[in-house]
Scaffold this active site. Structure first.
Site, PDB file in Angstrom:
ATOM      1  N   LYS A  11     -12.644   2.034  -2.103  1.00 45.86           N
ATOM      2  CA  LYS A  11     -13.838   2.756  -0.559  1.00 45.86           C
ATOM      3  C   LYS A  11     -14.989   3.492  -0.951  1.00 45.86           C
ATOM      4  O   LYS A  11     -16.141   2.795  -0.701  1.00 45.86           O
ATOM      5  CB  LYS A  11     -13.541   3.163   0.287  1.00 45.86           C
ATOM      6  CG  LYS A  11     -11.887   1.912   1.433  1.00 45.86           C
ATOM      7  CD  LYS A  11     -11.642   3.232   2.718  1.00 45.86           C
ATOM      8  CE  LYS A  11     -11.159   2.295   3.761  1.00 45.86           C
ATOM      9  NZ  LYS A  11     -10.707   2.541   4.805  1.00 45.86           N
ATOM     10  N   HIS A  39       7.785 -27.053  -0.628  1.00 47.80           N
ATOM     11  CA  HIS A  39       6.418 -27.892  -1.113  1.00 47.80           C
ATOM     12  C   HIS A  39       5.975 -27.324  -1.658  1.00 47.80           C
ATOM     13  O   HIS A  39       4.807 -28.114  -2.412  1.00 47.80           O
ATOM     14  CB  HIS A  39       6.122 -28.865   0.224  1.00 47.80           C
ATOM     15  CG  HIS A  39       7.644 -29.660   1.470  1.00 47.80           C
ATOM     16  ND1 HIS A  39       8.067 -30.611   0.943  1.00 47.80           N
ATOM     17  CD2 HIS A  39       8.574 -29.272   2.171  1.00 47.80           C
ATOM     18  CE1 HIS A  39       8.979 -30.486   1.403  1.00 47.80           C
ATOM     19  NE2 HIS A  39       9.361 -29.646   2.604  1.00 47.80           N
ATOM     20  N   GLU A  64       0.781  -1.615  -0.006  1.00 49.41           N
ATOM     21  CA  GLU A  64      -0.144   0.111  -0.161  1.00 49.41           C
ATOM     22  C   GLU A  64       0.978   1.275  -0.337  1.00 49.41           C
ATOM     23  O   GLU A  64       0.278   2.553  -0.714  1.00 49.41           O
ATOM     24  CB  GLU A  64      -1.427   0.062   1.198  1.00 49.41           C
ATOM     25  CG  GLU A  64      -2.488  -0.742   0.894  1.00 49.41           C
ATOM     26  CD  GLU A  64      -3.332  -0.242   2.272  1.00 49.41           C
ATOM     27  OE1 GLU A  64      -3.886  -1.279   2.734  1.00 49.41           O
ATOM     28  OE2 GLU A  64      -2.768   0.877   3.390  1.00 49.41           O
TER      29      GLU A  64
HETATM   30  O1  PA5 Z   1      -3.154   1.739   6.037  1.00 47.47           O
HETATM   31  C1  PA5 Z   1      -4.331   2.492   5.848  1.00 47.47           C
HETATM   32  O2  PA5 Z   1      -4.490   3.474   5.589  1.00 47.47           O
HETATM   33  C2  PA5 Z   1      -5.500   1.236   5.566  1.00 47.47           C
HETATM   34  O3  PA5 Z   1      -4.958  -0.208   4.893  1.00 47.47           O
HETATM   35  C3  PA5 Z   1      -6.210   1.002   7.005  1.00 47.47           C
HETATM   36  O4  PA5 Z   1      -5.765   0.806   7.632  1.00 47.47           O
HETATM   37  C4  PA5 Z   1      -7.435   0.468   6.186  1.00 47.47           C
HETATM   38  O5  PA5 Z   1      -8.792   0.466   5.223  1.00 47.47           O
HETATM   39  C5  PA5 Z   1      -8.694   0.445   6.987  1.00 47.47           C
HETATM   40  O6  PA5 Z   1      -8.700   2.016   8.089  1.00 47.47           O
HETATM   41  P1  PA5 Z   1      -9.166   2.653   8.921  1.00 47.47           P
HETATM   42  O7  PA5 Z   1      -8.557   1.857   9.733  1.00 47.47           O
HETATM   43  O8  PA5 Z   1      -9.604   3.777   8.624  1.00 47.47           O
HETATM   44  O9  PA5 Z   1     -10.899   1.998   8.738  1.00 47.47           O
END
Ligand code: PA5
Length: 471
Positions: A438, A323, A302
């Site tokens: 989202k 394996h 990410e």
């Molecule tokens: O790293 C990030 O920002 C995302 O992966 C969030 O952790 C994930 O989308 C969850 O978001 P939130 O904590 O706002 O619910």
């Protein structure tokens, strides 16, 4: 970077011998020599300064650098409250879940929830991350609501999966205990400003912990997000932070590519990526680190996958993947950088028993040997086989898995990731692709103000089925 001396107090050792092209050496990976990495020294120094200045200035996303130095008294107090419950259910996803699993997996005894209470010394832990009605109902049926705490974690305070899961448990809890009592079982972790969770906590009068506004989801494991459940389950949050602080101090002191492991790992990752090795495989030989790979995969994927660049994180586990994947890793395309992680003195060992059946005589080479040495030799064999195939391998040897060393490993990889973003010229702290998904979901679910997204995703979805085969 000569071979160093080791001592019991070391955090861990990172070895790069087979991660770079050693010239005359016929098996080392081609294309990336230690000499060629020197060109990254200047940009890495700049990137480091950019991170440290950004942290001091409170720049969005860089607050993770300061987490090891923050006071966690409020988290420990809440953890003490949680220890009075038989179980805790956490709603959260991605950065609001994977760090918890990583800490528990690495440092708690396996099969935690199945241990008798006296051996646990902390509540059972259930995570509601995915949207799966069957999972949620099963968790609800496994717990006793009056003995269970419910934690909801969302940085943005609006993620649909987390909200849907929490709404399910909140509804059940209110039916079971009544709204006033139900609120006494809830703790919210969210941003001070964003989303619905903060006003919700004020409205029902439940417990609340702050998620620092300058810390992003995937960098938040050493904040209330990861530390609350870790401390509640008996881990030492202060030692985790002390290990992270120790790493941060070492990194801050080492202003040279060949001495600073964050700089070197970052340079190595970028150089191999630019040489066509666009995947990075993380392969521990320790079940306890399986979740570390998942946490790392989110952090790396990410943070760096944007603007058409980014190497793909691949989760592997030794010896299982010997394996399953090793054939591909050794003889498949030269498109991966490997990291093999071992723990040199795991807490437990088993001596493989001898037996007298004639049919089992060929297994004599195993009799009396330690299971840990089998695992260690397998790790070594894998690293050697991959290296023999001309693929770059980094090895990390951790003397023991404990809070201090895990905290240090977390801090190192967060630093490597952030620096790599800087070198690749992407913002490691945003996630527009995640937000896009989202927003499409909000549109499809009819959230007000998201009709444009609903239209766009519907049009795209129609194209998905332009050609189809029904069987
Ligand atoms: O790293 C990030 O920002 C995302 O992966 C969030 O952790 C994930 O989308 C969850 O978001 P939130 O904590 O706002 O619910």
């Amino acid at each position: 970077m000569a071979r160093g001396t080791r001592s019991d107090s070391d955090l861990f050792t990172v070895s790069f011998g087979m991660a770079v092209d050693n010239g005359a050496d016929s098996v080392s990976p081609r294309g990336v020599s230690a000499e060629s990495l020197k060109k990254y020294a200047e940009i890495l120094a700049k990137g480091d300064a950019w991170l440290r200045e950004g942290c001091a200035a409170g720049r969005d996303g860089v607050g993770w650098l300061a987490l090891p130095f923050r006071d966690i008294g409020d988290i420990e107090e809440a953890a003490g409250w949680l220890r009075g419950f038989d179980a805790m259910v956490q709603a959260g996803i991605g950065g609001s879940a994977l760090g918890n699993l990583m800490l528990h997996g690495a440092l708690l005894p396996p099969y935690w929830n199945e241990l008798p209470e006296a051996k646990r010394g902390g509540p059972r832990f259930y995570l509601a991350d995915n949207v799966d009605p069957r999972d949620n109902r099963t968790v609800w049926n496994l717990i006793e609501p009056e003995k269970t705490a419910f934690i909801v974690i969302s940085k943005s305070g609006s993620t649909a999966e987390t909200m849907a899961n929490f709404l399910f448990f909140w509804d059940r809890l209110k039916v079971e205990l009544g709204p006033k009592k139900a609120a006494e079982h809830v703790l919210v972790i969210t941003d001070e400003e964003k989303g619905v969770l903060r006003p919700f906590a004020d409205e029902i009068g439940c417990r609340r912990l702050v998620l620092p506004s300058d810390v992003g989801g995937r960098f938040s494991v050493l904040s209330s997000v990861g530390l609350l459940s870790a401390c509640a389950l008996g881990l030492d949050g202060r030692k985790l932070l002390a290990g992270a602080a120790e790493m941060d101090e070492k990194l801050a002191q080492r202003a040279s590519l060949f001495e600073n492991p964050a700089w070197f790992l970052s340079a190595l990752s970028v150089a191999h990526y630019r040489h066509g090795r666009n995947m990075t495989v993380m392969m521990p030989y320790e079940d306890a680190l399986e979740r570390f790979c998942e946490w790392f995969a989110q952090l790396w994927g990410e943070s760096l996958g944007k603007n058409g660049v980014g190497s793909t994180p691949v989760r592997a586990l030794g010896a299982i993947d010997q394996h399953s994947q090793i054939q591909l890793y050794t003889e498949g395309p030269d498109d991966k950088l490997f990291t093999v992680i071992t723990v040199s003195a795991p807490e437990e060992d088993i001596v493989i028993p001898e037996t007298e059946e004639k049919a089992l005589v060929p297994l004599g080479y195993l009799f009396g040997q330690s299971m840990n040495s089998l695992r260690r030799y397998e790790a070594l064999s894998t690293a050697a086989a991959v290296a023999k195939g001309g693929k770059p391998v980094v090895t990390i040897e951790i003397p023991r898995l404990d809070e201090r060393r895990l905290g240090a490993l977390i801090q190192l990889y967060e630093h490597v990731t952030a620096l790599t973003g800087y070198v690749l010229d992407v913002n490691p702290f945003d996630q527009p692709g995640v937000e896009q998904g989202k927003n499409f979901t909000y549109g499809l679910m009819g959230r007000p103000d998201y009709s444009a997204q609903a239209l766009e995703v519907t049009e795209l979805a129609e194209k998905l089925s332009l050609r189809e085969m029904t069987l």
